[in-house]
Design an enzyme around this catalytic site. Sequence first.
Site, mmCIF file in Angstrom:
data_model
loop_
_atom_site.group_PDB
_atom_site.id
_atom_site.type_symbol
_atom_site.label_atom_id
_atom_site.label_comp_id
_atom_site.label_asym_id
_atom_site.label_seq_id
_atom_site.Cartn_x
_atom_site.Cartn_y
_atom_site.Cartn_z
ATOM 1 N N CYS A 132 0.841 -1.213 0.000
ATOM 2 C CA CYS A 132 0.000 0.000 0.000
ATOM 3 C C CYS A 132 0.870 1.256 0.000
ATOM 4 O O CYS A 132 1.430 1.622 1.040
ATOM 5 C CB CYS A 132 -0.905 -0.015 1.227
ATOM 6 S SG CYS A 132 -1.890 1.485 1.398
ATOM 7 N N CYS A 135 -0.548 4.111 2.226
ATOM 8 C CA CYS A 135 -0.386 3.891 3.677
ATOM 9 C C CYS A 135 1.066 4.120 4.094
ATOM 10 O O CYS A 135 1.327 4.706 5.144
ATOM 11 C CB CYS A 135 -0.740 2.461 4.073
ATOM 12 S SG CYS A 135 -2.198 1.784 3.312
ATOM 13 N N ASP A 136 2.015 3.630 3.296
ATOM 14 C CA ASP A 136 3.399 3.525 3.772
ATOM 15 C C ASP A 136 4.405 4.396 3.017
ATOM 16 O O ASP A 136 5.568 4.477 3.426
ATOM 17 C CB ASP A 136 3.861 2.059 3.681
ATOM 18 C CG ASP A 136 2.997 1.148 4.555
ATOM 19 O OD1 ASP A 136 2.552 1.624 5.615
ATOM 20 O OD2 ASP A 136 2.763 -0.002 4.165
#
Length: 306
Positions: A132, A135-136
């Site tokens: 992701c 997200c990261d």
Amino acid sequence: MYDLIIIGGGPAGLTAGMYAARSKLNVVMLEKMMPGGNVSITAEVENYPGTMTLSGPDLVINMENQARSFGLEIKSEEVISIDVGAGIDGHTVKSDSGEYKTKAVLIASGSSPRRIGCPGEDEHIGRGVSYCATCDGAFFRDKHVAVIGGGDSAVEEGLYLTKFASRVTIIHRRDKLRATKIIQEKAMKNPKIDFIWDSVVESIEGTPVVNNIKLKNVKTGAISDFAVNGVFVFVGYMPGTTFVPSMVEKDEGGYIITDKEMRTSVPGIFAAGDITNKKQRQIVTACGDAATAVKSVEHYLEWYFE
Ligand code: NAP
């Protein structure tokens, strides 16, 4: 008894929820996490009509709010099984929190990221391996990351990662990308992106965080080390059908087979979106499937139950 239970809250489920609630069906959506599905972890969506460019989370929040505005009820529950009933008995959906009788079920549980399956992958999840970018990505500011895959996800998310990373290397197992041409062109022009062709990841290494991957050139068989700080994996998706009864026909990849009206092989069970066997897995096609499915559900309810 519900008229319809929708399983899954991605674009297909949310669209179905909006259509069903507008049609005044007695409907509930069961979603094991937050609504939004894979789109909620997609950086930017530029090919959903009418929105121009919008972040994935914003798009699905709009969809959720729109569905809720017509009265859709969303329960945060994970479906465990569906017991197929006979005719007007309806079906029984069992979740981790309860059991519900329903006249019809729409399966819109989508798909989850496929793993490479190489040594070192599982151990490094959260320590440099991610599925992701939204997200990261921010954890890799000024770092060098590898993106594995050659499809739309790999190239789009690779482009997004250039906002943070100093260098993004897209590693693909062939010498031609599968991604849509316009996305390919953007990536080719981006000075932060480079490519390694004809190569697969043999292992992911580093203690405790990723600092190296071993690559194999599939044409020459040569193995090489490649120093990176992170590995973003976008090698496709797998259908989420663990709770789907075996009576519901699936293809060899585990995707649910439907007809054009989104009916499965079991009366009263319908499917829509990425969970179905089809060529195009786009947000717009998932939404289209869902609208068709709800109209089919309405016909089914009239025909069977009225
Ligand atoms: P995908 O289209 O299935 O592409 C997966 C990529 O990973 C392919 O390039 C494949 O190589 C490669 N791959 C598969 N297994 C591998 C392995 N074990 N090791 C290394 N590479 C591997 O998946 P996706 O990109 O996630 O897209 C999924 C669907 O969503 C597609 O229908 C796509 O069009 C759609 N999507 C659309 C958008 C958009 O419209 N903006 C954005 C994202 C996704 P090969 O090419 O050799 O098969």
